[in-house]
Motif scaffolding. Structure first.
Motif, PDB file in Angstrom:
ATOM      1  N   UNK A  91     -32.551   2.153  12.974  1.00 20.93           N
ATOM      2  CA  UNK A  91     -33.105   1.115  13.847  1.00 20.93           C
ATOM      3  C   UNK A  91     -33.432   1.617  15.256  1.00 20.93           C
ATOM      4  N   UNK A  92     -33.274   2.917  15.458  1.00 24.87           N
ATOM      5  CA  UNK A  92     -33.488   3.509  16.785  1.00 24.87           C
ATOM      6  C   UNK A  92     -34.764   4.350  16.817  1.00 24.87           C
ATOM      7  N   UNK A  93     -35.541   4.184  17.881  1.00 27.98           N
ATOM      8  CA  UNK A  93     -36.747   4.993  18.099  1.00 27.98           C
ATOM      9  C   UNK A  93     -36.660   5.590  19.504  1.00 27.98           C
TER      10      UNK A  93
ATOM     11  N   UNK B  52     -34.138   0.142  20.577  1.00 27.55           N
ATOM     12  CA  UNK B  52     -33.230  -0.190  19.465  1.00 27.55           C
ATOM     13  C   UNK B  52     -33.621  -1.552  18.911  1.00 27.55           C
ATOM     14  N   UNK B  53     -33.822  -1.605  17.622  1.00 23.96           N
ATOM     15  CA  UNK B  53     -34.265  -2.828  16.957  1.00 23.96           C
ATOM     16  C   UNK B  53     -33.161  -3.372  16.050  1.00 23.96           C
ATOM     17  N   UNK B  54     -33.488  -4.454  15.340  1.00 19.03           N
ATOM     18  CA  UNK B  54     -32.478  -5.082  14.484  1.00 19.03           C
ATOM     19  C   UNK B  54     -32.205  -4.254  13.230  1.00 19.03           C
ATOM     20  N   UNK B  55     -33.225  -3.547  12.758  1.00 16.71           N
ATOM     21  CA  UNK B  55     -33.077  -2.790  11.512  1.00 16.71           C
ATOM     22  C   UNK B  55     -34.249  -1.827  11.369  1.00 16.71           C
ATOM     23  N   UNK B  56     -34.297  -1.118  10.241  1.00 16.19           N
ATOM     24  CA  UNK B  56     -35.336  -0.112  10.032  1.00 16.19           C
ATOM     25  C   UNK B  56     -36.728  -0.722   9.953  1.00 16.19           C
ATOM     26  N   UNK B  57     -36.850  -1.859   9.289  1.00 18.56           N
ATOM     27  CA  UNK B  57     -38.173  -2.479   9.144  1.00 18.56           C
ATOM     28  C   UNK B  57     -38.737  -2.855  10.515  1.00 18.56           C
ATOM     29  N   UNK B  58     -37.892  -3.394  11.375  1.00 16.26           N
ATOM     30  CA  UNK B  58     -38.340  -3.733  12.726  1.00 16.26           C
ATOM     31  C   UNK B  58     -38.701  -2.473  13.506  1.00 16.26           C
TER      32      UNK B  58
ATOM     33  N   UNK C  38     -43.732  -1.036  25.507  1.00 15.60           N
ATOM     34  CA  UNK C  38     -42.805  -2.081  25.974  1.00 15.60           C
ATOM     35  C   UNK C  38     -43.282  -3.452  25.500  1.00 15.60           C
ATOM     36  N   UNK C  39     -44.583  -3.657  25.607  1.00 16.26           N
ATOM     37  CA  UNK C  39     -45.153  -4.937  25.182  1.00 16.26           C
ATOM     38  C   UNK C  39     -44.956  -5.133  23.675  1.00 16.26           C
ATOM     39  N   UNK C  40     -45.222  -4.089  22.888  1.00 18.80           N
ATOM     40  CA  UNK C  40     -45.078  -4.182  21.423  1.00 18.80           C
ATOM     41  C   UNK C  40     -43.630  -4.397  21.020  1.00 18.80           C
ATOM     42  N   UNK C  41     -42.717  -3.843  21.811  1.00 17.83           N
ATOM     43  CA  UNK C  41     -41.288  -3.982  21.492  1.00 17.83           C
ATOM     44  C   UNK C  41     -40.759  -5.340  21.965  1.00 17.83           C
TER      45      UNK C  41
END
Lengths: 99, 99
Positions: free
Chosen positions: A68-70, A36-42, A94-97
């Protein structure tokens, strides 16, 4: 790299992922994680970086994105289960996230 | 743009998509299409172009990718159904996919 992991290899390569938010799926033949990220772009930025690595490794995820979820599932169809490539791509994701 | 389409608007904006491979989903409150490309790079290239448009429109797809296949679902949660944005993003995706 695409051979199914032995029990010892599974313990060595998959256990660290399971301690980092991945869960076993499909009867232990796959691993799954929800990022889960901050938003779609992230979120899509993460997917783009991961996509380039997937192509480099010639090992591709099954993944679902909404906003924002992958949600990622990794398995090796040729091995009918988990291989070293799944461990490698999972750790790279994991590293990229950033975690 | 995020109001639920009236029956007349639905006919005008959604019908052309249904004639181009989209199907109604979730009881008619969403549209779905499966895009198949030559390989992962083509599939993810499509997703990247579509992602930029989604962000421009501030309207994001639910989508699933595995290797050369991209399954897209469009709906407008704020409208509890289909809005003009779904029609717009769907048509744009068809254009980006070259069909």
């Amino acid at each position: 790299m695409t051979d199914k992991l032995t029990a010892a290899e599974h313990k060595e390569h998959i256990s660290p992922l399971l301690e980092n938010g991945w869960t076993l799926a499909e009867g232990g033949e796959a691993i799954h994680k929800e990022f889960v990220f901050a938003n779609f772009v992230e979120a899509f930025g993460f997917m783009t970086r991961a996509a380039i690595w997937a192509e480099k490794l010639n090992h591709h995820p099954e993944w679902f994105n909404v906003y924002k979820t992958v949600k990622v599932t990794l398995t090796t169809h040729d091995a009918d289960g988990l291989s070293a490539l799944d461990a490698k791509l999972g750790a790279k994701m994991d590293q990229l996230a950033g975690g």
